[in-house]
Design an enzyme around this catalytic site. Structure first.
Site, PDB file in Angstrom:
ATOM      1  N   ASP A   9       0.794  -1.238   0.000  1.00  0.00           N
ATOM      2  CA  ASP A   9       0.000   0.000   0.000  1.00  0.00           C
ATOM      3  C   ASP A   9       0.826   1.288   0.000  1.00  0.00           C
ATOM      4  OD1 ASP A   9      -1.891  -1.978   0.218  1.00  0.00           O
ATOM      5  OD2 ASP A   9      -2.841  -1.238   2.046  1.00  0.00           O
ATOM      6  N   ASP A  51      -4.636  -0.798  -1.670  1.00  0.00           N
ATOM      7  CA  ASP A  51      -5.921  -0.681  -1.010  1.00  0.00           C
ATOM      8  C   ASP A  51      -6.824  -0.023  -2.056  1.00  0.00           C
ATOM      9  OD1 ASP A  51      -7.106  -1.214   1.522  1.00  0.00           O
ATOM     10  OD2 ASP A  51      -7.082   0.919   2.028  1.00  0.00           O
ATOM     11  N   HIS A  53     -10.671   0.760  -2.664  1.00  0.00           N
ATOM     12  CA  HIS A  53     -12.056   0.767  -2.179  1.00  0.00           C
ATOM     13  C   HIS A  53     -13.024   1.432  -3.147  1.00  0.00           C
ATOM     14  CE1 HIS A  53     -10.611  -0.573   1.680  1.00  0.00           C
ATOM     15  NE2 HIS A  53      -9.985   0.552   1.965  1.00  0.00           N
ATOM     16  N   HIS A  85     -10.593   6.992   1.928  1.00  0.00           N
ATOM     17  CA  HIS A  85      -9.214   6.865   1.426  1.00  0.00           C
ATOM     18  C   HIS A  85      -9.157   5.808   0.322  1.00  0.00           C
ATOM     19  CE1 HIS A  85      -9.609   3.575   4.306  1.00  0.00           C
ATOM     20  NE2 HIS A  85      -8.690   2.940   3.594  1.00  0.00           N
ATOM     21  N   LYS A 110      -7.030  -5.008  -3.168  1.00  0.00           N
ATOM     22  CA  LYS A 110      -7.811  -5.538  -2.049  1.00  0.00           C
ATOM     23  C   LYS A 110      -8.747  -4.466  -1.518  1.00  0.00           C
ATOM     24  CE  LYS A 110      -4.158  -4.252   1.157  1.00  0.00           C
ATOM     25  NZ  LYS A 110      -4.911  -3.267   1.923  1.00  0.00           N
ATOM     26  N   CYS A 155      -2.115  -3.017   7.523  1.00  0.00           N
ATOM     27  CA  CYS A 155      -1.957  -3.877   6.344  1.00  0.00           C
ATOM     28  C   CYS A 155      -0.648  -4.660   6.344  1.00  0.00           C
ATOM     29  CB  CYS A 155      -2.162  -3.064   5.076  1.00  0.00           C
ATOM     30  SG  CYS A 155      -3.903  -2.554   4.943  1.00  0.00           S
TER      31      CYS A 155
HETATM   32  C1  VGL Z   1      -4.801   0.497   5.770  1.00  0.00           C
HETATM   33  C2  VGL Z   1      -6.321   1.378   7.213  1.00  0.00           C
HETATM   34  C3  VGL Z   1      -7.317   1.296   6.268  1.00  0.00           C
HETATM   35  C4  VGL Z   1      -3.391   0.090   5.518  1.00  0.00           C
HETATM   36  C5  VGL Z   1      -5.775   0.393   4.806  1.00  0.00           C
HETATM   37  O1  VGL Z   1      -2.958   0.056   4.345  1.00  0.00           O
HETATM   38  O2  VGL Z   1      -2.680  -0.222   6.501  1.00  0.00           O
HETATM   39  N1  VGL Z   1      -5.080   0.987   6.967  1.00  0.00           N
HETATM   40  N2  VGL Z   1      -7.023   0.789   5.061  1.00  0.00           N
HETATM   41 ZN    ZN Z   2      -8.477   0.886   3.508  1.00  0.00          ZN
END
Ligand code: VGL
Ligand code: ZN
Length: 207
Positions: A9, A51, A53, A85, A110, A155
């Site tokens: 990420d 990440d 979404h 995010h 993901k 993550c």
């Molecule tokens: C993450 C919070 C929400 C991460 C992703 O990449 O650690 N943390 N979504």
């Molecule tokens: Zn996230």
């Protein structure tokens, strides 16, 4: 032994001025570039997770009638409510512009299911469905992962714990990770937990 580098990420929203900026997150981009250089030289593959979404994702506080940073329940699982995010195809979801992306041979997405969060690069938080990562590693005959990225306490941690459970060896590059730290010692605890389950905590200069 053939290894793979897993970059977790490294997206704009987790870096400086991002929607879920992790303190000093940008600092890991240089570490990632140096690690990629080494893996590339050795002919080992580099994987990046994203990440990813949809805008209606229920981990977003606004979509669940909550405040960012508070804790609730989503789909029967404890859930931290996050600011919006890494919305698919936005600049916040893009990989950091200084990351040398030409070395990445596989992208793993993901967090697409709006009903469940997904910290690990292998499974969603309820282990209800899997990404293609485990299969891909198997097809490449890789049993050892070297992991860095954002965020240490979410993550990175859940990716490392799942990797160990699946039988991979896992090295975590500590100086290539930064955490959210909702509690000040969350990252430190995460490193301890990963180590106690069998991960090796290393520094870039050990590679
Ligand atoms: C993450 C919070 C929400 C991460 C992703 O990449 O650690 N943390 N979504
Ligand atoms: Zn996230």
């Amino acid at each position: 032994m053939k290894k793979a580098l897993l970059l977790v990420d490294l997206q704009n929203d987790f870096c400086l001025n991002g929607a879920l900026a992790v303190h000093d997150g940008d600092a890991v981009i240089d570490i990632a570039n140096q690690a990629m250089q080494l893996f590339h030289q050795r002919g080992w593959p580099i994987i990046a997770t994203l990440d990813w979404h949809p805008a209606n994702h229920k981990s977003f506080a606004t979509n669940s009638g909550a405040q960012p940073g508070e804790i609730g329940t989503l789909n029967g699982l404890t859930q931290v409510w996050w600011p919006i995010h890494c919305v698919q195809n936005t600049s916040g979801a893009s990989l950091h512009p200084r990351l040398e992306q030409q070395y990445i041979s596989k992208h793993i997405y993901k967090g697409q299911d709006p009903e469940i969060d997904s910290y690990s690069a292998f499974f969603d938080n309820g282990k209800r469905s899997a990404t293609e990562l485990n299969q891909w590693l198997d097809s490449e005959n890789i049993q050892h992962l070297t992991i860095l990225g954002l965020a240490t306490d979410y993550c990175v941690k859940f990716t490392v714990l799942d990797a160990l459970e699946l039988g991979y060896q896992a090295d975590v590059i500590a100086d290539g990770c930064r955490g959210v730290n909702l509690a000040a010692d969350d990252s430190e605890k995460a490193f301890h937990e990963m180590a106690s389950k069998g991960a090796k905590i290393v520094q870039l200069h050990d590679l």
